[in-house]
Design a protein around this motif. Sequence first.
Motif, PDB file in Angstrom:
ATOM      1  N   UNK A 319      -2.147  10.260  -4.191  1.00 38.64           N
ATOM      2  CA  UNK A 319      -3.095   9.197  -3.831  1.00 38.64           C
ATOM      3  C   UNK A 319      -2.749   7.895  -4.546  1.00 38.64           C
ATOM      4  N   UNK A 320      -2.373   7.975  -5.830  1.00 36.08           N
ATOM      5  CA  UNK A 320      -1.962   6.771  -6.558  1.00 36.08           C
ATOM      6  C   UNK A 320      -0.700   6.172  -5.953  1.00 36.08           C
ATOM      7  N   UNK A 321       0.229   7.026  -5.516  1.00 33.60           N
ATOM      8  CA  UNK A 321       1.455   6.532  -4.881  1.00 33.60           C
ATOM      9  C   UNK A 321       1.142   5.794  -3.588  1.00 33.60           C
ATOM     10  N   UNK A 322       0.169   6.284  -2.823  1.00 31.89           N
ATOM     11  CA  UNK A 322      -0.235   5.610  -1.585  1.00 31.89           C
ATOM     12  C   UNK A 322      -0.809   4.228  -1.895  1.00 31.89           C
ATOM     13  N   UNK A 323      -1.673   4.151  -2.903  1.00 32.07           N
ATOM     14  CA  UNK A 323      -2.278   2.860  -3.266  1.00 32.07           C
ATOM     15  C   UNK A 323      -1.228   1.832  -3.668  1.00 32.07           C
ATOM     16  N   UNK A 324      -0.321   2.220  -4.547  1.00 32.54           N
ATOM     17  CA  UNK A 324       0.693   1.276  -5.029  1.00 32.54           C
ATOM     18  C   UNK A 324       1.658   0.882  -3.917  1.00 32.54           C
ATOM     19  N   UNK A 325       2.005   1.831  -3.056  1.00 32.12           N
ATOM     20  CA  UNK A 325       2.899   1.508  -1.935  1.00 32.12           C
ATOM     21  C   UNK A 325       2.235   0.535  -0.974  1.00 32.12           C
ATOM     22  N   UNK A 326       0.946   0.714  -0.717  1.00 33.15           N
ATOM     23  CA  UNK A 326       0.234  -0.208   0.167  1.00 33.15           C
ATOM     24  C   UNK A 326       0.116  -1.594  -0.448  1.00 33.15           C
ATOM     25  N   UNK A 327      -0.240  -1.654  -1.726  1.00 30.26           N
ATOM     26  CA  UNK A 327      -0.435  -2.953  -2.383  1.00 30.26           C
ATOM     27  C   UNK A 327       0.873  -3.725  -2.511  1.00 30.26           C
ATOM     28  N   UNK A 328       1.991  -3.014  -2.645  1.00 25.44           N
ATOM     29  CA  UNK A 328       3.284  -3.699  -2.755  1.00 25.44           C
ATOM     30  C   UNK A 328       3.726  -4.307  -1.427  1.00 25.44           C
ATOM     31  N   UNK A 329       3.115  -3.872  -0.331  1.00 25.48           N
ATOM     32  CA  UNK A 329       3.479  -4.403   0.976  1.00 25.48           C
ATOM     33  C   UNK A 329       4.709  -3.778   1.588  1.00 25.48           C
ATOM     34  N   UNK A 330       5.334  -2.823   0.902  1.00 30.25           N
ATOM     35  CA  UNK A 330       6.542  -2.194   1.428  1.00 30.25           C
ATOM     36  C   UNK A 330       6.218  -1.152   2.496  1.00 30.25           C
ATOM     37  N   UNK A 331       5.035  -0.538   2.408  1.00 33.75           N
ATOM     38  CA  UNK A 331       4.622   0.470   3.369  1.00 33.75           C
ATOM     39  C   UNK A 331       3.147   0.264   3.690  1.00 33.75           C
ATOM     40  N   UNK A 332       2.672   0.978   4.699  1.00 39.65           N
ATOM     41  CA  UNK A 332       1.255   0.938   5.057  1.00 39.65           C
ATOM     42  C   UNK A 332       0.826   2.354   5.412  1.00 39.65           C
TER      43      UNK A 332
END
Length: 751
Positions: A319-332
Amino acid sequence: MSLQDRLKPILKILKFTSIWGGGGIFFAYHVSQTYKTVDKIVNTKVLDREKKHTPEYIYIDDPSYSITLKREQDKESRRSIGLSRVWKSLKHSLAWRLLWLCRHGNKEQRNIALKQLAAFKNNKIWDCQKLAQALDMNTAVLLARTRGADLRYFLPPPIHVRRAALTSELLSFKFRDMILSVQGVHPHSCIQHFLSKYFANIQEQALEADNIPAKPDSISERDLCILCLDALYHHISLFHVNDYEDDDSIKTLIKMGLLPRLAELMLRERDDTDLDLAVLKILTVLSVHCNLLLDFFQNGLIKELSRLLRSKDVRLASSAAVCLANLSGEHCYRPGLYLLHPLYRTTVAPTCDTLLVHGLRGGVFVTWRQRDKKCAEPLGIVEGTISDVDCDPCEEKSIDTKYLDPDLQQVMDDLIELDDETLLSDLEVVLHDLPIEAKREPLNTNIYTISKKRIALMQEEEDQCNYTFCWPKDWLPKDCNNLRILGINYWSSISEWLERCPLQTADISTKASELGPTLVDAGVGRKGTPVVWLAHSMGGLIVKQVLIDSAQSSDDKFKRLSRNTKAVLFYSTPHKGSALATMPRAAAAVLWPSNDVRQLQENSPVLLELHRAFIHAAEQYQWETISFAEMMPTLVTTFKVPIHFVEAYSADLGRGVFYQLPLDHLSICKPATRQSILYTTVLDVIQRVTARNIEIKYSDSLIKWIIDMLWWTLRTKTNEAIEKVDEAQRIEGLRWYERVLLDTFTDGFTD
């Protein structure tokens, strides 16, 4: 004196002035051309190492912060003498140069700088605090996703949040006010039921008293906060939209200060797994809106996410990996999608997208765990069933003799290995989960040699001792490189007796229509990446519907999902329905099956049409299909009766390899060890798919290299020709200039 004699001094001055002026112009021209050539080769900004910039600071209103920083810095300065002080100064300077590259460098420079910053070890607290103050939000979120980054690089929550965490103020009432606000935006019966169940009496008391009444003793403040967070998550996930400006519920919560309250709650209850999970569920929905990165950053949540990313609990880490990936803009990654691997940021493109889809009453962290080691009693339908794995396979063994001489130790190890292989040469090794029947099975070329037998037994023993709650996440990356593994969660129910939301009773086609855009936004199958599906029970029907919709879609982004799908593995999927759904009226009156179960009636016209369309699409796109069937009934403790969920004839797709195993419905997707056919089949498929994809990419890269070489040759020859023409024109221009000067200063003025 003649006119010619009078003009001679003036003409001499003009002559020398013209010669020197022309020479100056010629020199300036060459200097200009040289500067342009160097500027094309060397980035002059790199040479400007001392260029100053204005960093983005977060000014923390903590009066003790600067004093503590100065005290620690003075203490370290007194300790550092001689070469040690020089080394610390160089290290500090390098850190700031790397930080500058993270902000202003290109993509490759930024990746190297992030990796080097995360690799710094034994940093002093004042160094970390200085960098934390200078980190901008974009660099911070990328650094938080980098393996090994020091948590002290990230700012904690502001001082007012930390002070509030030390008080005894009840956060549950603040969350209640937020729930009331979003209920006013989007009224929902579930939220109304929650408020009437937990806050009805409190609301009445609040109207009679001037202050907020004390919380009832029937439930703790911590548990009530978790229930409030679950209610908020349920609401925002139902009414979530892609555009932040149209997401009225989330905008309302942000204005009411949801993020500072979440940071405060995490400070109050440190290392509380259940509370962290409740907070992360909300953050995963909020993180879809990248414009909230500043709010995450200013409230110290980047540090909390980086901390939870390192958790051993796969639910927290993913879940933390999903949050950071979304906030970085690299993935959604939208709600319901879990990033299982890789958790940390990587610059290598994935070689395969592996998708996990669970069945009825399942979940990413329930369905795909290793076979349970419990063997005393049958377990519940949500928890699992009896396993044939030993209850205590990891008994302490006698310590092997160790020799001080490494050469002697190597000789003894070789002798032990030869002894084991000699013993295994005369024995047939039987591993876990062997099928009792198979159809359309290819010729098996994977013969166990003596050394493979020994390795297989060692791996089996290791896997029994190291239990995993998600075997695709923990096992596949050991045997395959650069995989991306995504888990898909959706709501389902078996009986109407259970509490349910009226908005969560969607049929298979609706669930598939919601899943398709989610996978497109996550970039599944992007750039020709092969896709492999693992589906259990009803999840296989959803996968079939998604692939059919993709194959028939006119949207190229959605269509590439079916185009890049290479294999689908079905674990007890009821292709032709289940007998559990076709039960007698008396049993149905007692069990009251849900809409999800009623969709699985035997020989249902909807399922048969879905099956026909999928077979047609599978033949068209050449998907590899493998099916597993259960041969044992599932023991359900609620009714104390064995139930056979999916019969073999229904689990047989009628195409591709088909295995029947002596397992029940819940164990059919849970391999005991890596030697199980349930795992080796998946591994074989992914290895073949990635190898084929690498060959295709290599062929494409070879063709691209040839084209690039031809283009480079053509461009080089063209540039050479242009340079020759320019040189000839330049020489001709100089000669013309010389002739003009000669004619001007000699014509009519010869002695």
